[in-house]
Design a protein around this motif. Structure first.
Motif, PDB file in Angstrom:
ATOM      1  N   ARG A   1      10.812  -3.461  -5.015  1.00  0.00           N
ATOM      2  CA  ARG A   1      10.319  -2.726  -6.177  1.00  0.00           C
ATOM      3  C   ARG A   1       9.440  -1.588  -5.709  1.00  0.00           C
ATOM      4  N   LEU A   2       9.591  -0.435  -6.356  1.00  0.00           N
ATOM      5  CA  LEU A   2       8.819   0.754  -5.989  1.00  0.00           C
ATOM      6  C   LEU A   2       8.262   1.413  -7.245  1.00  0.00           C
ATOM      7  N   PRO A   3       7.032   1.916  -7.172  1.00  0.00           N
ATOM      8  CA  PRO A   3       6.524   2.726  -8.285  1.00  0.00           C
ATOM      9  C   PRO A   3       7.189   4.097  -8.288  1.00  0.00           C
ATOM     10  N   VAL A   4       7.407   4.633  -9.454  1.00  0.00           N
ATOM     11  CA  VAL A   4       8.011   5.964  -9.601  1.00  0.00           C
ATOM     12  C   VAL A   4       7.018   6.842 -10.355  1.00  0.00           C
ATOM     13  N   PHE A   5       6.753   8.038  -9.812  1.00  0.00           N
ATOM     14  CA  PHE A   5       5.765   8.930 -10.423  1.00  0.00           C
ATOM     15  C   PHE A   5       6.210  10.374 -10.239  1.00  0.00           C
ATOM     16  N   GLU A   6       5.475  11.265 -10.844  1.00  0.00           N
ATOM     17  CA  GLU A   6       5.745  12.704 -10.717  1.00  0.00           C
ATOM     18  C   GLU A   6       4.515  13.383 -10.139  1.00  0.00           C
ATOM     19  N   GLY A   7       4.650  13.949  -8.957  1.00  0.00           N
ATOM     20  CA  GLY A   7       3.548  14.666  -8.321  1.00  0.00           C
ATOM     21  C   GLY A   7       2.618  13.742  -7.565  1.00  0.00           C
ATOM     22  N   ASN A   8       1.961  12.814  -8.250  1.00  0.00           N
ATOM     23  CA  ASN A   8       1.092  11.827  -7.598  1.00  0.00           C
ATOM     24  C   ASN A   8       1.088  10.557  -8.429  1.00  0.00           C
ATOM     25  N   VAL A   9       0.495   9.519  -7.881  1.00  0.00           N
ATOM     26  CA  VAL A   9       0.592   8.205  -8.500  1.00  0.00           C
ATOM     27  C   VAL A   9      -0.129   8.143  -9.847  1.00  0.00           C
ATOM     28  N   ASP A  10      -1.028   9.105 -10.116  1.00  0.00           N
ATOM     29  CA  ASP A  10      -1.688   9.118 -11.420  1.00  0.00           C
ATOM     30  C   ASP A  10      -0.694   9.371 -12.553  1.00  0.00           C
ATOM     31  N   ASN A  11       0.398  10.069 -12.245  1.00  0.00           N
ATOM     32  CA  ASN A  11       1.434  10.338 -13.245  1.00  0.00           C
ATOM     33  C   ASN A  11       2.545   9.296 -13.134  1.00  0.00           C
ATOM     34  N   ILE A  12       2.145   8.046 -13.198  1.00  0.00           N
ATOM     35  CA  ILE A  12       3.100   6.958 -13.004  1.00  0.00           C
ATOM     36  C   ILE A  12       4.052   6.868 -14.189  1.00  0.00           C
ATOM     37  N   LEU A  13       5.329   6.699 -13.897  1.00  0.00           N
ATOM     38  CA  LEU A  13       6.349   6.557 -14.935  1.00  0.00           C
ATOM     39  C   LEU A  13       6.788   5.113 -15.114  1.00  0.00           C
ATOM     40  N   GLY A  14       6.729   4.340 -14.042  1.00  0.00           N
ATOM     41  CA  GLY A  14       7.145   2.944 -14.128  1.00  0.00           C
ATOM     42  C   GLY A  14       7.522   2.417 -12.758  1.00  0.00           C
ATOM     43  N   PHE A  15       8.169   1.242 -12.761  1.00  0.00           N
ATOM     44  CA  PHE A  15       8.626   0.616 -11.525  1.00  0.00           C
ATOM     45  C   PHE A  15      10.138   0.521 -11.549  1.00  0.00           C
ATOM     46  N   ILE A  16      10.739   0.707 -10.379  1.00  0.00           N
ATOM     47  CA  ILE A  16      12.178   0.613 -10.254  1.00  0.00           C
ATOM     48  C   ILE A  16      12.539  -0.571  -9.370  1.00  0.00           C
ATOM     49  N   HIS A  17      13.471  -1.385  -9.824  1.00  0.00           N
ATOM     50  CA  HIS A  17      14.009  -2.467  -9.003  1.00  0.00           C
ATOM     51  C   HIS A  17      15.265  -1.924  -8.335  1.00  0.00           C
ATOM     52  N   LEU A  18      15.283  -1.935  -7.001  1.00  0.00           N
ATOM     53  CA  LEU A  18      16.385  -1.292  -6.278  1.00  0.00           C
ATOM     54  C   LEU A  18      17.736  -1.910  -6.615  1.00  0.00           C
ATOM     55  N   ARG A  19      17.737  -3.154  -7.021  1.00  0.00           N
ATOM     56  CA  ARG A  19      19.010  -3.794  -7.352  1.00  0.00           C
ATOM     57  C   ARG A  19      19.705  -3.074  -8.504  1.00  0.00           C
ATOM     58  N   ARG A  20      18.939  -2.404  -9.350  1.00  0.00           N
ATOM     59  CA  ARG A  20      19.522  -1.752 -10.526  1.00  0.00           C
ATOM     60  C   ARG A  20      20.119  -0.381 -10.211  1.00  0.00           C
ATOM     61  N   VAL A  21      19.736   0.193  -9.079  1.00  0.00           N
ATOM     62  CA  VAL A  21      20.203   1.558  -8.796  1.00  0.00           C
ATOM     63  C   VAL A  21      21.040   1.667  -7.523  1.00  0.00           C
TER      64      VAL A  21
END
Length: 426
Positions: A237-257
């Motif tokens: 599992r990895l956090p997904v963000f834009e620019g830096n971690v303060d702009n967090i969008l969510g977590f991605i489970h690699l199994r899904r992608v």
């Protein structure tokens, strides 16, 4: 009684001594029983343990029965011994019998049986329970009357003879019980149980990955780089963000992608759709509570935030469980250990190591109520950002600052702890 042979009286006296010893020893044995072990044996069908448990559920009745029996027997012993002494030596025999009787009762009816019972409580108490159960049924009216009178006296003194609820063991008492289990519990299991109790004392700050070490996917990076990161990531599992971690969008489970990556069909839109909402953890949450929160929320990873909502780090279920069972994951960080033993007996230590882990690995006692890392501890102690090659002595450990980078201590050499006297003089 003048026609009763002295041999018969002596035999009766010895038998009464055995009765007195039984009452004294069994009382000590029953009160010294391990109540938790007794309940376990009772639940397993042990007859003596079951009877002992029922007797101890009403300790006032049991004690009343034992004291009635013991005092009754001791009174008869006194009378009988005095009579035997009188028949043998007249009036002088009474004084002789009194002195010898006091010593005999003390040794054979009190100290010896009670010591034996304390050392072998189960071997004495469980057979005694078979005797006391029917004896209590027979003598119950007398026991009830004695207890009634005794409770009336207590009430006159302002004492309420109400049964006290049994208190559960505290965490510290459980820790002592686990540590004293000895060979009954394997050493590794003892450590796991103690670590489980310690979860109340630690917070997510003690196990989190610091903010500057969080590995995640930045959607502002080149898409090819993101794809390669997904393929080669050593995390599930990895956090997904834009620019830096303060702009967090969510977590991605690699199994899904990863199937989409394999078919070369993954797009930023697909990645966003596969995200799970971010999960935030207050920084002061203790590990025991967080373990329950992970279970309730069905989560395995979360971002630690301070009172202002700023992200401080990342905590995972695996890191939390490792506090109990020790290292068990294939964490890539284990490839480069935080502590490297040196030939001279010293250690090269990554200064970002948590003090809890450092204490555990070195057997040290660095304080845990302030900074969480070795870097923070040294900076607080020095009150400046030091240069390399500066040495300090902390908790008896000589420490040499080896590397300083980006306003933080990166590497420290820790030598073996100095003897107590030398450490105090320094």
């Amino acid at each position: 009684m003048e026609h009763i042979p002295l041999s018969v009286l002596a035999t009766l006296l010895v038998a009464l001594f055995f009765c007195s010893a039984f009452f004294s020893g069994s009382e000590t044995a029953l009160m010294a029983l391990n109540r938790y072990r007794m309940r376990h044996l009772a639940q397993a069908g042990h007859g003596g343990a079951g009877r002992a448990q029922r007797l101890l559920d009403k300790p006032d009745r049991l004690i009343g029965l034992i004291l009635l029996g013991n005092n009754f027997v001791n009174i008869i012993i006194t009378q009988l011994a005095t009579y035997i002494g009188f028949r043998l030596y007249g009036d002088a025999g009474i004084a002789i019998a009194t002195g010898l009787l006091t010593l005999a009762l003390l040794v054979f009816a009190e100290v010896a049986p009670k010591t034996l019972a304390a050392l072998h409580s189960e071997k004495v108490a469980y057979p005694a329970a078979y005797v006391y159960t029917p004896l209590l049924a027979v003598a119950y009216p007398l026991v009830w009357t004695v207890n009634l009178l005794a409770n009336a006296v207590l009430r006159l003194l302002g004492v309420r003879a109400q049964p006290q609820a049994q208190h559960a063991l505290s965490s510290e008492e459980l820790r002592v019980a686990v540590n004293e289990a000895g060979a009954l519990i394997p050493a590794r299991h003892q450590r796991m149980l103690v670590n489980l109790l310690d979860l109340e004392k630690a917070t997510v700050e003690d196990i989190m990955v610091p903010r500057n070490e969080i590995i995640g996917i930045d959607l502002e990076d080149d898409w090819d780089d993101i794809t390669q990161q997904l393929i080669h990531s050593q995390y599930t599992r990895l956090p997904v963000f834009e620019g830096n971690v303060d702009n967090i969008l969510g977590f991605i489970h690699l199994r899904r992608v990863l199937p989409l990556v394999h078919r070369n069909e993954l797009t930023p839109e697909h990645l966003r759709q596969a995200l799970r909402d971010p999960y935030f953890i207050p920084e002061g949450t203790n590990l025991n509570r967080q373990l329950l929160n992970f279970q309730r929320e069905k989560r395995r990873i979360g971002l630690v935030v301070d009172e202002y909502g700023d992200i401080q780090g990342l905590a995972t279920l695996e890191d939390l469980l490792e506090e109990v069972v020790g290292e068990f994951t294939s964490d890539p960080g284990a490839i480069t250990p935080e502590i490297l033993p040196q030939a001279d007996g010293s250690y090269l230590v990554d200064a970002t190591i948590h003090l809890r882990e450092l204490n555990r690995l070195l057997g040290a006692h660095f304080p845990l109520d302030g900074p969480r890392t070795l870097n923070g501890l040294l900076l607080e102690y020095l009150e400046i950002i030091p240069e390399a090659n500066i040495s300090v002595l902390m908790d008896g450990y000589p420490m040499e600052i080896v590397q300083v980078k980006n306003n933080a201590i990166r590497t420290v050499r820790i030598s073996p702890r100095l003897p107590t006297q030398q450490s105090a003089q320094d």
